[in-house]
Design a protein around this motif. Structure first.
Motif, PDB file in Angstrom:
ATOM      1  N   HIS A 110       0.653   3.350  -3.179  1.00 57.43           N
ATOM      2  CA  HIS A 110      -0.686   3.949  -3.293  1.00 57.43           C
ATOM      3  C   HIS A 110      -0.751   5.237  -2.474  1.00 57.43           C
ATOM      4  O   HIS A 110      -1.202   6.284  -2.975  1.00 57.43           O
ATOM      5  CB  HIS A 110      -1.729   2.933  -2.802  1.00 57.43           C
ATOM      6  CG  HIS A 110      -3.118   3.461  -2.721  1.00 57.43           C
ATOM      7  ND1 HIS A 110      -4.032   3.366  -3.744  1.00 57.43           N
ATOM      8  CD2 HIS A 110      -3.764   4.112  -1.717  1.00 57.43           C
ATOM      9  CE1 HIS A 110      -5.171   3.918  -3.384  1.00 57.43           C
ATOM     10  NE2 HIS A 110      -5.041   4.387  -2.156  1.00 57.43           N
TER      11      HIS A 110
ATOM     12  N   HIS B 154      -1.705  -3.276  -9.071  1.00 57.72           N
ATOM     13  CA  HIS B 154      -2.096  -4.660  -8.833  1.00 57.72           C
ATOM     14  C   HIS B 154      -0.979  -5.583  -9.313  1.00 57.72           C
ATOM     15  O   HIS B 154      -0.110  -5.187 -10.083  1.00 57.72           O
ATOM     16  CB  HIS B 154      -3.400  -4.990  -9.572  1.00 57.72           C
ATOM     17  CG  HIS B 154      -3.383  -4.611 -11.029  1.00 57.72           C
ATOM     18  ND1 HIS B 154      -2.799  -5.410 -12.003  1.00 57.72           N
ATOM     19  CD2 HIS B 154      -3.855  -3.524 -11.681  1.00 57.72           C
ATOM     20  CE1 HIS B 154      -2.932  -4.827 -13.189  1.00 57.72           C
ATOM     21  NE2 HIS B 154      -3.554  -3.675 -13.025  1.00 57.72           N
ATOM     22  N   HIS B 155      -1.028  -6.835  -8.859  1.00 52.17           N
ATOM     23  CA  HIS B 155      -0.098  -7.836  -9.359  1.00 52.17           C
ATOM     24  C   HIS B 155      -0.398  -8.145 -10.816  1.00 52.17           C
ATOM     25  O   HIS B 155      -1.538  -7.987 -11.291  1.00 52.17           O
ATOM     26  CB  HIS B 155      -0.188  -9.103  -8.516  1.00 52.17           C
ATOM     27  CG  HIS B 155       0.520  -9.006  -7.201  1.00 52.17           C
ATOM     28  ND1 HIS B 155       1.862  -9.313  -7.061  1.00 52.17           N
ATOM     29  CD2 HIS B 155       0.092  -8.630  -5.982  1.00 52.17           C
ATOM     30  CE1 HIS B 155       2.219  -9.139  -5.795  1.00 52.17           C
ATOM     31  NE2 HIS B 155       1.162  -8.716  -5.119  1.00 52.17           N
TER      32      HIS B 155
ATOM     33  N   THR C 112       0.803  -1.219   0.000  1.00 53.73           N
ATOM     34  CA  THR C 112       0.000   0.000   0.000  1.00 53.73           C
ATOM     35  C   THR C 112       0.840   1.274   0.000  1.00 53.73           C
ATOM     36  O   THR C 112       0.297   2.371  -0.158  1.00 53.73           O
ATOM     37  CB  THR C 112      -0.928   0.013   1.220  1.00 53.73           C
ATOM     38  OG1 THR C 112      -0.137  -0.219   2.401  1.00 53.73           O
ATOM     39  CG2 THR C 112      -1.999  -1.066   1.097  1.00 53.73           C
TER      40      THR C 112
ATOM     41  N   ALA D 256      -5.587 -12.614  -7.673  1.00 51.53           N
ATOM     42  CA  ALA D 256      -6.718 -11.922  -7.041  1.00 51.53           C
ATOM     43  C   ALA D 256      -7.363 -12.731  -5.922  1.00 51.53           C
ATOM     44  O   ALA D 256      -8.085 -12.154  -5.090  1.00 51.53           O
ATOM     45  CB  ALA D 256      -7.770 -11.579  -8.104  1.00 51.53           C
TER      46      ALA D 256
ATOM     47  N   LEU E  84       4.268  -6.035 -10.685  1.00 51.16           N
ATOM     48  CA  LEU E  84       3.045  -5.286 -10.403  1.00 51.16           C
ATOM     49  C   LEU E  84       2.952  -4.064 -11.295  1.00 51.16           C
ATOM     50  O   LEU E  84       3.908  -3.684 -11.973  1.00 51.16           O
ATOM     51  CB  LEU E  84       3.002  -4.890  -8.935  1.00 51.16           C
ATOM     52  CG  LEU E  84       4.226  -4.160  -8.374  1.00 51.16           C
ATOM     53  CD1 LEU E  84       4.042  -2.659  -8.427  1.00 51.16           C
ATOM     54  CD2 LEU E  84       4.494  -4.607  -6.937  1.00 51.16           C
TER      55      LEU E  84
ATOM     56  N   HIS F  42      -5.116  -8.881 -13.657  1.00 47.92           N
ATOM     57  CA  HIS F  42      -5.228  -8.645 -12.220  1.00 47.92           C
ATOM     58  C   HIS F  42      -4.859  -9.958 -11.550  1.00 47.92           C
ATOM     59  O   HIS F  42      -5.720 -10.730 -11.116  1.00 47.92           O
ATOM     60  CB  HIS F  42      -6.630  -8.178 -11.836  1.00 47.92           C
ATOM     61  CG  HIS F  42      -6.960  -6.823 -12.374  1.00 47.92           C
ATOM     62  ND1 HIS F  42      -8.252  -6.358 -12.536  1.00 47.92           N
ATOM     63  CD2 HIS F  42      -6.162  -5.815 -12.816  1.00 47.92           C
ATOM     64  CE1 HIS F  42      -8.229  -5.128 -13.037  1.00 47.92           C
ATOM     65  NE2 HIS F  42      -6.974  -4.777 -13.208  1.00 47.92           N
TER      66      HIS F  42
ATOM     67  N   GLY G 213      -8.204   1.890  -7.416  1.00 47.53           N
ATOM     68  CA  GLY G 213      -6.870   1.644  -6.894  1.00 47.53           C
ATOM     69  C   GLY G 213      -5.837   2.005  -7.943  1.00 47.53           C
ATOM     70  O   GLY G 213      -6.160   2.233  -9.110  1.00 47.53           O
TER      71      GLY G 213
ATOM     72  N   TYR H 177      -1.574  -9.967   0.212  1.00 46.98           N
ATOM     73  CA  TYR H 177      -1.622  -9.046  -0.931  1.00 46.98           C
ATOM     74  C   TYR H 177      -1.482  -7.610  -0.431  1.00 46.98           C
ATOM     75  O   TYR H 177      -0.381  -7.108  -0.247  1.00 46.98           O
ATOM     76  CB  TYR H 177      -2.938  -9.260  -1.687  1.00 46.98           C
ATOM     77  CG  TYR H 177      -2.992  -8.738  -3.108  1.00 46.98           C
ATOM     78  CD1 TYR H 177      -2.643  -7.432  -3.427  1.00 46.98           C
ATOM     79  CD2 TYR H 177      -3.417  -9.547  -4.143  1.00 46.98           C
ATOM     80  CE1 TYR H 177      -2.713  -6.956  -4.719  1.00 46.98           C
ATOM     81  CE2 TYR H 177      -3.494  -9.085  -5.449  1.00 46.98           C
ATOM     82  CZ  TYR H 177      -3.143  -7.781  -5.721  1.00 46.98           C
ATOM     83  OH  TYR H 177      -3.220  -7.316  -7.014  1.00 46.98           O
ATOM     84  N   GLN H 178      -2.599  -6.939  -0.188  1.00 45.00           N
ATOM     85  CA  GLN H 178      -2.529  -5.522   0.197  1.00 45.00           C
ATOM     86  C   GLN H 178      -1.794  -5.308   1.508  1.00 45.00           C
ATOM     87  O   GLN H 178      -1.143  -4.270   1.700  1.00 45.00           O
ATOM     88  CB  GLN H 178      -3.952  -4.945   0.296  1.00 45.00           C
ATOM     89  CG  GLN H 178      -4.694  -4.891  -1.015  1.00 45.00           C
ATOM     90  CD  GLN H 178      -5.526  -6.134  -1.263  1.00 45.00           C
ATOM     91  OE1 GLN H 178      -5.296  -7.190  -0.646  1.00 45.00           O
ATOM     92  NE2 GLN H 178      -6.503  -6.026  -2.152  1.00 45.00           N
TER      93      GLN H 178
END
Length: 480
Positions: A345, A387-388, A342, A397, A415, A394, A384, A404-405
């Motif tokens: 982001h 992503h991977h 994160t 998932a 990513l 995506h 968002g 993940y996050q």
């Protein structure tokens, strides 16, 4: 006739004669015998990439280590029906391909516990070759219908894996206690298995990274092919012409597009998933291109750049692009081992919030906008921003939040980073000069032991660099 079963959801062979009053060719002994004679053996080598069998074997070993003593069953799936007896193109389930390197339809992988880990056997429907009635009467498996068709022996040689006909699958499953299933084998696949596979796939091996490099390189050349067609799109064919240009490129140099191509011009550029691609391209527009080539071994790129249709950004378009670029660079700086997923982001959002505040667009302070109860800046960036990436656009998932996050980035992860700003033409909260501008920058990044590598670095990030790149890619476009 070879042992063959009808795949789930299939209605059986398609008749060669549309008139039911006529005799069926397969029921005419003389015709059937004649059709079985005089055929040379075509090249039935399965479509497998160098290194795929070895990579798949290593992937199976990694999965087996997670489930000692448990049987695992993973299916490739079937092509979905479009209408009646017409189907969409088939693509195998990503987990199945990761474990086998096989692209066959209606195939099933069985991993049985053994003293050394797991024994692997692949079950698939044998094709109908000359001498079998299905050769000319079975539109699903008949070689006369589908072309040169590898049999179990051909697949076994190519995959370095035991391969048996599907008719033996039911017997093989007898005695397996509560196997874990995935890949559309049952209506209720094992959530534990799918989660484990997704989390294992987060770390790419060298073979997979090579496939992703190829996907990115093919995609970058696809961007050049599309930009070279801007002048034609401006004359009338519009977004659909650009979409078709890229998808022709993807089919020529790969398996096809890795996902629905996005070509958004003008007022369509702020629409996050503008896959209709049916609008015009006008001289004053920006054109948002979100595109990815899927390689023939099914790994995909995912890249976005936004270009001025006429070759030059306006002042307002440059203003938006510059802010997105600053957010993008801030995010890229956070992609390295030990950083949380994160972190990039948050870095991008801070730049976006400060920029929008400086423009007078935020109704609250930057601190309140960035707080959990605020997020006002996300009116113009609701999605968002990463992503991977891998076999799926995506990728991974089905992973847990913690993996993940909530996880730290690690070497071998691939990513995307994709901040943007999307000012819709009917958004009255922004000044008129910003309405109808949508800008996104998306790169594909490999996390390395030392930091990260931008795989898509051949495409410029800055507005001026994109203008120069356009001119280089379309030298006869009349841009000056």
């Amino acid at each position: 006739m070879a042992d063959r079963t009808t795949a789930p959801g299939r209605s059986g062979p398609v008749p060669t004669e549309p008139d039911p009053r006529l005799p069926r060719l397969a029921e005419l002994p003389g015709f059937a015998a004649y059709m079985g004679e005089g055929w040379a053996t075509p090249d039935r080598t399965p479509p497998t990439a160098p290194g795929a069998p070895e990579a798949a074997a290593a992937h199976r070993a990694r999965l087996g280590a997670q489930f000692p003593g448990r049987a695992v069953v993973v299916a490739s799936g079937s092509a979905p029906v479009r209408s009646n007896d017409t189907r969409y193109d088939f693509r195998p389930d990503s987990n199945f391909f990761w474990l086998t390197g096989c692209t066959a339809e209606d195939a099933v992988l069985v991993l049985r516990p053994s003293g050394t880990g797991h024994d692997a056997t692949l079950y698939l429907p044998p094709p109908a070759h000359p001498g079998e009635p299905g050769f000319f009467s079975d539109a699903t498996y008949g070689e006369l219908w589908v072309g040169a068709a590898p049999g179990p022996g051909d697949w076994a040689d190519a995959l370095q894996l035991e391969v048996r006909p599907s008719g033996e699958l039911e017997t093989a499953l007898t005695g397996l206690a509560d196997p874990l299933t995935a890949g559309h084998y049952h209506d209720k696949p094992s959530a534990e298995l799918e989660r484990t596979l997704a989390e294992l796939r987060m770390i790419k091996d060298d073979w997979e990274i090579g496939r992703l490099r190829e996907a990115v390189d093919r995609t970058v050349s696809g961007f050049a092919a599309v930009v070279a067609e801007f002048s034609t799109a401006l004359e009338g064919p519009g977004e659909r012409w650009l979409q078709g240009t890229f998808e022709r490129h993807a089919r020529t140099y790969g398996n096809g597009p890795g996902y629905a191509t996005i070509v958004g011009s003008g007022a369509h550029a702020p629409t996050l998933h503008w896959v209709r691609c049916d609008g015009p391209v006008r001289p004053g527009d920006v054109v948002l291109l979100d595109m990815g080539v899927e390689t023939r071994d099914l790994y995909t790129a995912d890249i976005t750049r936004t270009f001025p249709a006429s070759g030059r950004f306006s002042a307002a378009q440059t203003q938006v692009h510059d802010l997105v670029e600053r957010a993008h660079r801030a995010a890229l700086a956070q992609v390295r081992p030990g950083k949380r997923f994160t972190d990039f982001h948050q870095a991008a959002m801070e730049v976006i919030a400060h920029g929008l505040h400086d423009w007078g667009l935020l109704p609250v302070s930057v601190d309140e906008a960035l707080s959990d109860r605020g997020q006002h800046h996300r009116r113009w960036l609701v999605c968002g921003i990463g992503h991977h990436l891998g076999l799926d656009v995506h990728d991974c998932a089905q992973s847990s939040y913690d993996a993940y996050q909530g996880a730290e980035m690690a070497p071998g992860m691939v990513l995307t980073v994709e901040p943007g700003l999307y000012f819709h033409a009917h958004d009255l909260s922004v000044p008129p000069e910003l309405r109808g501008i949508g800008i996104r920058i998306e790169d594909d990044i490999l996390v390395t032991p030392e930091g990260s590598e931008v795989l898509s670095a051949d495409l410029p990030l800055d507005a001026a660099g994109l203008e120069r790149w356009m001119k280089k890619s379309a030298p006869d476009s009349g841009q000056d």
